[in-house]
Scaffold this motif. Structure first.
Motif, PDB file in Angstrom:
ATOM      1  N   LEU A  21      33.400  32.232  44.804  1.00 11.06           N
ATOM      2  CA  LEU A  21      34.841  32.462  44.891  1.00 11.06           C
ATOM      3  C   LEU A  21      35.288  33.421  43.787  1.00 11.06           C
ATOM      4  O   LEU A  21      36.087  34.337  44.020  1.00 11.06           O
ATOM      5  CB  LEU A  21      35.585  31.135  44.786  1.00 11.06           C
ATOM      6  N   LEU A  22      34.755  33.201  42.576  1.00 12.91           N
ATOM      7  CA  LEU A  22      35.108  34.067  41.448  1.00 12.91           C
ATOM      8  C   LEU A  22      34.785  35.521  41.784  1.00 12.91           C
ATOM      9  O   LEU A  22      35.613  36.422  41.592  1.00 12.91           O
ATOM     10  CB  LEU A  22      34.334  33.618  40.208  1.00 12.91           C
ATOM     11  N   VAL A  23      33.576  35.735  42.308  1.00  6.22           N
ATOM     12  CA  VAL A  23      33.169  37.097  42.662  1.00  6.22           C
ATOM     13  C   VAL A  23      34.080  37.643  43.753  1.00  6.22           C
ATOM     14  O   VAL A  23      34.516  38.811  43.711  1.00  6.22           O
ATOM     15  CB  VAL A  23      31.690  37.107  43.110  1.00  6.22           C
ATOM     16  N   GLY A  24      34.409  36.791  44.727  1.00  4.26           N
ATOM     17  CA  GLY A  24      35.267  37.232  45.817  1.00  4.26           C
ATOM     18  C   GLY A  24      36.650  37.627  45.324  1.00  4.26           C
ATOM     19  O   GLY A  24      37.187  38.677  45.697  1.00  4.26           O
ATOM     20  N   VAL A  25      37.227  36.785  44.454  1.00  2.00           N
ATOM     21  CA  VAL A  25      38.555  37.085  43.920  1.00  2.00           C
ATOM     22  C   VAL A  25      38.525  38.398  43.143  1.00  2.00           C
ATOM     23  O   VAL A  25      39.414  39.254  43.268  1.00  2.00           O
ATOM     24  CB  VAL A  25      39.032  35.925  43.017  1.00  2.00           C
ATOM     25  N   LEU A  26      37.456  38.570  42.361  1.00  2.00           N
ATOM     26  CA  LEU A  26      37.323  39.778  41.560  1.00  2.00           C
ATOM     27  C   LEU A  26      37.295  41.016  42.460  1.00  2.00           C
ATOM     28  O   LEU A  26      37.987  42.015  42.202  1.00  2.00           O
ATOM     29  CB  LEU A  26      36.037  39.683  40.734  1.00  2.00           C
ATOM     30  N   ARG A  27      36.551  40.931  43.561  1.00  2.00           N
ATOM     31  CA  ARG A  27      36.461  42.073  44.474  1.00  2.00           C
ATOM     32  C   ARG A  27      37.811  42.349  45.135  1.00  2.00           C
ATOM     33  O   ARG A  27      38.233  43.496  45.250  1.00  2.00           O
ATOM     34  CB  ARG A  27      35.425  41.784  45.563  1.00  2.00           C
ATOM     35  N   THR A  28      38.478  41.264  45.552  1.00  2.00           N
ATOM     36  CA  THR A  28      39.778  41.445  46.199  1.00  2.00           C
ATOM     37  C   THR A  28      40.769  42.100  45.239  1.00  2.00           C
ATOM     38  O   THR A  28      41.474  43.043  45.599  1.00  2.00           O
ATOM     39  CB  THR A  28      40.324  40.084  46.647  1.00  2.00           C
ATOM     40  N   LEU A  29      40.773  41.594  44.006  1.00  2.00           N
ATOM     41  CA  LEU A  29      41.694  42.143  43.008  1.00  2.00           C
ATOM     42  C   LEU A  29      41.422  43.622  42.784  1.00  2.00           C
ATOM     43  O   LEU A  29      42.344  44.443  42.732  1.00  2.00           O
ATOM     44  CB  LEU A  29      41.548  41.388  41.688  1.00  2.00           C
ATOM     45  N   LYS A  30      40.137  43.961  42.651  1.00  2.00           N
ATOM     46  CA  LYS A  30      39.791  45.362  42.413  1.00  2.00           C
ATOM     47  C   LYS A  30      40.241  46.221  43.586  1.00  2.00           C
ATOM     48  O   LYS A  30      40.756  47.330  43.408  1.00  2.00           O
ATOM     49  CB  LYS A  30      38.282  45.508  42.187  1.00  2.00           C
ATOM     50  N   ALA A  31      40.044  45.693  44.797  1.00  2.00           N
ATOM     51  CA  ALA A  31      40.452  46.454  45.982  1.00  2.00           C
ATOM     52  C   ALA A  31      41.958  46.677  45.975  1.00  2.00           C
ATOM     53  O   ALA A  31      42.440  47.791  46.205  1.00  2.00           O
ATOM     54  CB  ALA A  31      40.027  45.705  47.243  1.00  2.00           C
ATOM     55  N   ARG A  32      42.707  45.635  45.670  1.00  2.00           N
ATOM     56  CA  ARG A  32      44.162  45.766  45.647  1.00  2.00           C
ATOM     57  C   ARG A  32      44.610  46.762  44.587  1.00  2.00           C
ATOM     58  O   ARG A  32      45.520  47.546  44.791  1.00  2.00           O
ATOM     59  CB  ARG A  32      44.814  44.403  45.350  1.00  2.00           C
ATOM     60  N   LEU A  33      43.920  46.740  43.444  1.00  2.00           N
ATOM     61  CA  LEU A  33      44.330  47.627  42.343  1.00  2.00           C
ATOM     62  C   LEU A  33      44.148  49.093  42.708  1.00  2.00           C
ATOM     63  O   LEU A  33      44.863  49.950  42.208  1.00  2.00           O
ATOM     64  CB  LEU A  33      43.527  47.304  41.077  1.00  2.00           C
ATOM     65  N   VAL A  34      43.161  49.402  43.551  1.00  2.00           N
ATOM     66  CA  VAL A  34      42.992  50.802  43.945  1.00  2.00           C
ATOM     67  C   VAL A  34      43.670  51.077  45.291  1.00  2.00           C
ATOM     68  O   VAL A  34      43.454  52.131  45.876  1.00  2.00           O
ATOM     69  CB  VAL A  34      41.503  51.209  44.004  1.00  2.00           C
ATOM     70  N   GLY A  38      40.826  45.328  51.060  1.00  2.00           N
ATOM     71  CA  GLY A  38      39.650  44.613  50.602  1.00  2.00           C
ATOM     72  C   GLY A  38      39.351  43.385  51.425  1.00  2.00           C
ATOM     73  O   GLY A  38      40.171  42.958  52.235  1.00  2.00           O
ATOM     74  N   PRO A  39      38.173  42.809  51.230  1.00  2.00           N
ATOM     75  CA  PRO A  39      37.808  41.594  51.977  1.00  2.00           C
ATOM     76  C   PRO A  39      38.544  40.384  51.423  1.00  2.00           C
ATOM     77  O   PRO A  39      39.092  40.426  50.326  1.00  2.00           O
ATOM     78  CB  PRO A  39      36.306  41.477  51.720  1.00  2.00           C
ATOM     79  N   ALA A  40      38.523  39.308  52.168  1.00  2.00           N
ATOM     80  CA  ALA A  40      39.139  38.063  51.704  1.00  2.00           C
ATOM     81  C   ALA A  40      38.316  37.503  50.542  1.00  2.00           C
ATOM     82  O   ALA A  40      37.131  37.785  50.433  1.00  2.00           O
ATOM     83  CB  ALA A  40      39.169  37.058  52.852  1.00  2.00           C
ATOM     84  N   PRO A  41      38.947  36.703  49.666  1.00  2.00           N
ATOM     85  CA  PRO A  41      38.233  36.199  48.486  1.00  2.00           C
ATOM     86  C   PRO A  41      37.008  35.363  48.840  1.00  2.00           C
ATOM     87  O   PRO A  41      36.096  35.231  48.042  1.00  2.00           O
ATOM     88  CB  PRO A  41      39.277  35.342  47.778  1.00  2.00           C
ATOM     89  N   TRP A  42      37.005  34.754  50.047  1.00  2.00           N
ATOM     90  CA  TRP A  42      35.844  33.894  50.367  1.00  2.00           C
ATOM     91  C   TRP A  42      34.770  34.645  51.132  1.00  2.00           C
ATOM     92  O   TRP A  42      33.883  34.042  51.692  1.00  2.00           O
ATOM     93  CB  TRP A  42      36.279  32.638  51.120  1.00  2.00           C
TER      94      TRP A  42
END
Lengths: 313, 636
Positions: A21-34, A38-42
């Protein structure tokens, strides 16, 4: 004893299930920032499930080292999950030294690097070579940063450090504390393969370290390797959160304080993850041979922190 | 015939362990034969420290000798020197006066010289033996000078009298004696910058001898330093400890840096011996700093950590040298760039070498980790000194030790990964054969010992504290809680490798069960390694040892000073076709360039000048003798 075992089990569950979940949230956040959706956190859970049902393809070149390594990686991370104060300061094992923890990570790195060489491809060897170089250069910083903490807490036991800083909050406002935090944060980036040291998002040979070492893995082996990497990130962030900001960590192993500890951890991890996402969005990957300069910088911070403890007491 | 000699050596090893353990547990024993040699005669005594090192000789000798039966069983050459070497090493820690010590020490060095010169046709063996002889005798000169100074000052040649008379010496004389003795002993231990003989001599000797040289002989240098620094001279000033600690930290980092760029398997191991001696000295130096400050409990802890690492290094370095010997036996080469894929053809050797690699890289739960952990525990408590300058020395020691263990891990990924994994890089490696049973038995025994010493620190540490107590005398800061956990200084640190091992085993089992429950696929398909679209995979696509260590070469280029040499041969018709590329990336030794070459250059310049008085005429020589006599008579 039973309460200790229950806490240990709870910690393993939190780290093991929370890491994707941590990795997923991190990816989602990064996607939103650019500006991407992005994919869903899960998404990582789905990825892991997909990998698990696939067949594992193993190279004919490899030996038993290659097949054992994913299990060793997971084992070291599960033991780390028991040792690190994630929910409660005193956990299942009667000893929980931070030096042991660092060497446990090294055990994982050792096997991962061997597995990289085992496939006989140039990529694996390149990843191993870079991986052990980064790990070896990060080691002194970790130990010195830890030393700065241990000096003021007068113990190297993780639980002891957490309890000491929790009971005397003014210790945490010390300049030495902040310097050690900065040093440890940079080392965390190197040890868990994040930007600017390694790029977790690509499989390009120019940027990758971890990705190159695990290039030959597939199926359930790859699932285990990726899960272990996610757990490593989780454990490091939990260490940063609970060692340096020990508020909310329970010193009792009872359901309610442990549950509160989980909430506090979630809050602290959310802040750290957001910081990591912003940092990775703002920063470009460093050239490989600039990485030692970064690590030397963090070493200097750790040394300054230790010196500050000696001189300001 | 030769096998009989090795069996004798094994028996000597068994006796050495038995007698040594008796000494460790407090049984004292003396033997005195006053008429045998001049200057006090032969005198031997057994005490805990001597007993520990005597047992250490046995620990390495037994497996090395059993191994030798399979490795060099039919070869008669060198057996006598081997047995003499073992016997002399047994006598050194027992010697109780100057003459017995000097004789045993010199016999050990001489026997070792013949063993290094085992095969004079081998390239480098003659030079290795020559450098070894020069360095060991330079060391002996320092030792004898120091001992004679001490003997003259105290009026006795017996070590026991030195201990009693030491507090009465002037500070200057004590310092002078310490520096001389330390130079002699540390040269034998292979400490930087006195290490030049070590990477030459270890690979030249047969592998069972390398195992003994590295496992025990260089440790006798540590023994001598402990004797001199704690026993003969009593507690010294703080700067002795600072010097030893800094030398240890330097040796450990530089030793492992050299090992990283060396691709000769046995030379690499030899450089790691320098590194491990450094780690031992970090512990010993810390003890020498704590002791004058009155922190005797911490001194005891640091000393016990050093002794533990001494024991561990004897076990894992002997194992690694025997493993390297099995590789040489099976393939005929020590060059890692020609090895590879041995894990399939030599599974026993590979498994044992992996255990040794994990131990030397200080990976838990192997023994190297336990002693490094104890060393960290001793170093980290330096805040009780409250003297910023000394605290910073400790901080450097801590950083050096941490960097060393990180680099050692990297180096053994290279040593094991390049030699044993992936595809064979040469015909010799492809046709390798497993070692015979006696060699395998020795390696397995040492691998089990490495694991045992790692899992049972609660049994070993109290014994070592007992040995160290004879040198510092204090109550130990280490407690054994519920038989499983070592607890240092109350809550400062605790460790239980046995519980850790069980937890790791549980962690290994858990995913196996969990994957089954999660319904994961259990099938494995075999396929070639992905070669970026190329059809055929060859060993030429593998990463080489040189490439592996290149990041380190670049990061530490101020130290290695690599010189790149590139020679390209083009086709005579067109430069577009390359026929041959030769690439070399050698490193230069700072110590040879900046220390030894100037010294040797000065020496030979002086010798050239002195040739002027050498005319060849007997009359002139007689005149020199007469003049000398006159000068002496006047001075007398």
């Amino acid at each position: 004893m039973i309460a200790g075992l229950a806490t240990a089990l709870a910690q393993v569950l939190v780290v093991g299930l929370g890491a994707p979940l941590l990795v997923g949230v991190l990816r989602t956040l990064k996607a939103r920032l650019v500006g991407r959706r992005g994919p869903a956190p899960w998404q990582p859970y789905a990825d892991l499930r997909k990998l698990l049902v696939k067949d594992a393809v193993v190279s004919t070149t490899t030996s038993w080292i290659f097949r054992v390594t994913p299990y060793v990686l997971v084992a070291t991370m599960l033991v780390a999950a028991v040792i690190v104060p994630v929910l409660a300061s005193r956990t299942g094992l009667p000893f929980a030294g931070i030096i042991l923890l660092m060497y446990l990570f090294m055990l994982g790195t050792f096997f991962l690097a061997l597995a990289g060489l085992d496939s006989g491809s140039a990529f694996g060897g390149m990843g191993s070579s870079r991986g052990v170089a980064v790990a070896a250069l990060a080691e002194p910083t970790v130990i010195l940063a830890v030393f700065a903490l241990a000096l003021r807490a007068e113990t190297t036991n993780l639980g002891g450090i957490v309890e000491r800083f929790a009971s005397e909050p003014r210790l945490a406002l010390d300049p030495a504390h902040l310097l050690a935090f900065a040093a440890f944060f940079i080392v965390m980036l190197a040890e868990t393969g994040r930007l600017p040291v390694d790029n977790p998002a690509t499989h390009l040979e120019l940027t990758m370290i971890h990705g190159a070492m695990v290039l030959e893995y597939s199926g359930r082996h790859l699932a285990l390797v990726e899960w272990a990497a996610a757990m490593k990130l989780f454990v490091f962030l939990a260490l940063l959160a609970n060692l340096f900001f020990p508020w909310g960590v329970s010193s009792l192993v009872e359901p309610v304080p442990v549950l509160l500890g989980l909430l506090a951890l979630a809050g602290k991890l959310a802040v750290l993850t957001a910081a990591l996402a912003v940092l990775e969005t703002l920063m470009a990957k460093l050239r490989l041979f600039r990485v030692p300069e970064l690590l030397a910088g963090s070493f200097a911070l750790a040394l300054l922190s230790v010196t500050a403890v000696f001189l300001v007491r | 015939m030769a096998a009989l000699g090795f069996l004798c050596a094994t028996a000597v090893g068994v006796v050495a362990i038995a007698a040594g353990l008796a000494g460790v547990f407090g049984r004292a024993w003396t033997l005195s034969v006053p008429w045998l040699v001049p200057l006090g005669g032969l005198e031997l005594a057994l005490d805990p420290l001597g007993g520990f090192f005597l047992a250490l000789v046995g620990v390495a000798t037994i497996p090395a000798s059993i191994y030798a039966i399979g490795y060099a069983g039919g070869e008669r050459r060198g057996v006598l020197a081997y047995v003499g070497f073992v016997l002399a090493m047994c006598v050194v820690p027992l010697a109780a006066n100057l003459m017995s010590f000097a004789i045993a020490w010199e016999l050990m060095s001489l026997a070792c010289y013949f063993l290094v010169l085992h095969d004079p046709r081998e390239p480098g063996a003659v030079r290795a033996a020559w450098v070894y002889a020069v360095m060991t005798h330079a060391g002996l000169v320092c030792l004898l000078a120091g001992m004679l100074l001490l003997g003259a000052a105290t009026g006795s040649w017996r070590f026991a009298d030195w201990h009693a008379a030491a507090p009465g010496l002037t500070a200057l004389r004590r310092d002078a004696v310490f520096v001389l003795l330390a130079a002699g002993f540390l040269g034998k231990a292979g400490v930087i910058p006195l290490h030049v003989w070590l990477p030459l001599a270890h690979p030249a000797a047969p592998s069972h001898v390398s195992a003994l040289m590295s496992g025990v002989m260089i440790k006798l240098g540590v023994y001598g330093l402990l004797r001199a620094g704690f026993d003969w001279l009593g507690a010294g000033p703080v700067w002795w400890g600072v010097a030893v600690l800094l030398l240890g930290a330097t040796s450990s980092v530089i030793g492992v840096l050299y090992a990283l760029v060396d691709h000769d398997l046995k030379r690499l191991l030899a450089f790691h011996s320098i590194e491990n001696i450094g780690i031992i000295l970090i512990g010993v130096g810390a003890a020498m700093i704590y002791r004058p400050a009155g922190l005797e409990a911490l001194a005891l802890l640091a000393l016990a950590a050093g002794l533990y690492h001494t024991l561990n290094h004897a076990a894992f370095k002997a194992l690694l040298f025997l493993g390297a010997g099995a590789v040489v036996h099976g393939t005929g080469t020590r060059n890692m760039e020609e090895l590879g894929g041995l894990i399939k053809r030599m599974p026993w050797t590979a498994a044992c070498f992996l255990a040794g690699s994990a131990a030397i890289a200080a990976l838990p739960p192997f023994n190297g980790f336990v002693s490094e952990w104890l060393t960290f525990m001793a170093l980290l408590q330096n805040t009780r000194l409250a003297e910023p300058a000394l605290n910073l020395v400790f901080a450097l020691g801590i950083a050096g030790l941490a960097l060393t263990s990180g680099l050692a891990m990297a180096c053994f990924v290279k040593a094991f990964g390049i030699s044993f994994l992936a595809l064979p890089r040469s015909e010799a490696a492809a046709r390798a054969h497993e070692a015979p049973s006696s060699m395998r038995a020795a390696m397995v025994a040492l691998a089990v010992l490495c694991l045992g010493l790692g899992l049972a620190p609660t049994l070993v540490v109290p014994v070592l504290l007992g040995v160290a107590r004879g040198l510092t005398g204090a109550t130990a800061p280490v407690e054994v809680v519920d038989g499983l956990t070592l607890s240092v200084s109350g809550d400062f640190g605790s460790l239980s490798t046995l519980v850790l091992a069980v937890a790791l085993a549980g962690g290994l089992m858990l995913p196996l069960v969990a994957l089954r429950l999660a319904g994961a696929s259990r099938r494995v398909r075999r396929a070639e390694t992905w070669g970026c679209g190329r059809v055929l995979q060859t060993s030429r696509m593998e990463y080489t040892a040189t490439a592996f260590s290149n990041p380190f070469k670049r990061v530490f280029d101020f130290f290695y000073r690599p010189a790149k040499r590139l020679a390209i041969e083009f086709h005579p018709e067109s430069r577009l076709f390359v026929e041959r590329i030769e690439y070399e990336n050698p490193t230069r030794s700072i110590f040879e360039d900046w220390l030894y070459r100037p010294v040797l250059g000065t020496l030979s310049a002086v010798a050239r000048r002195a040739r002027a008085i050498q005319s060849g005429s007997t009359n002139v020589y007689l005149a020199y003798i007469l003049a000398m006599l006159l000068v002496l008579l006047v001075l007398a």
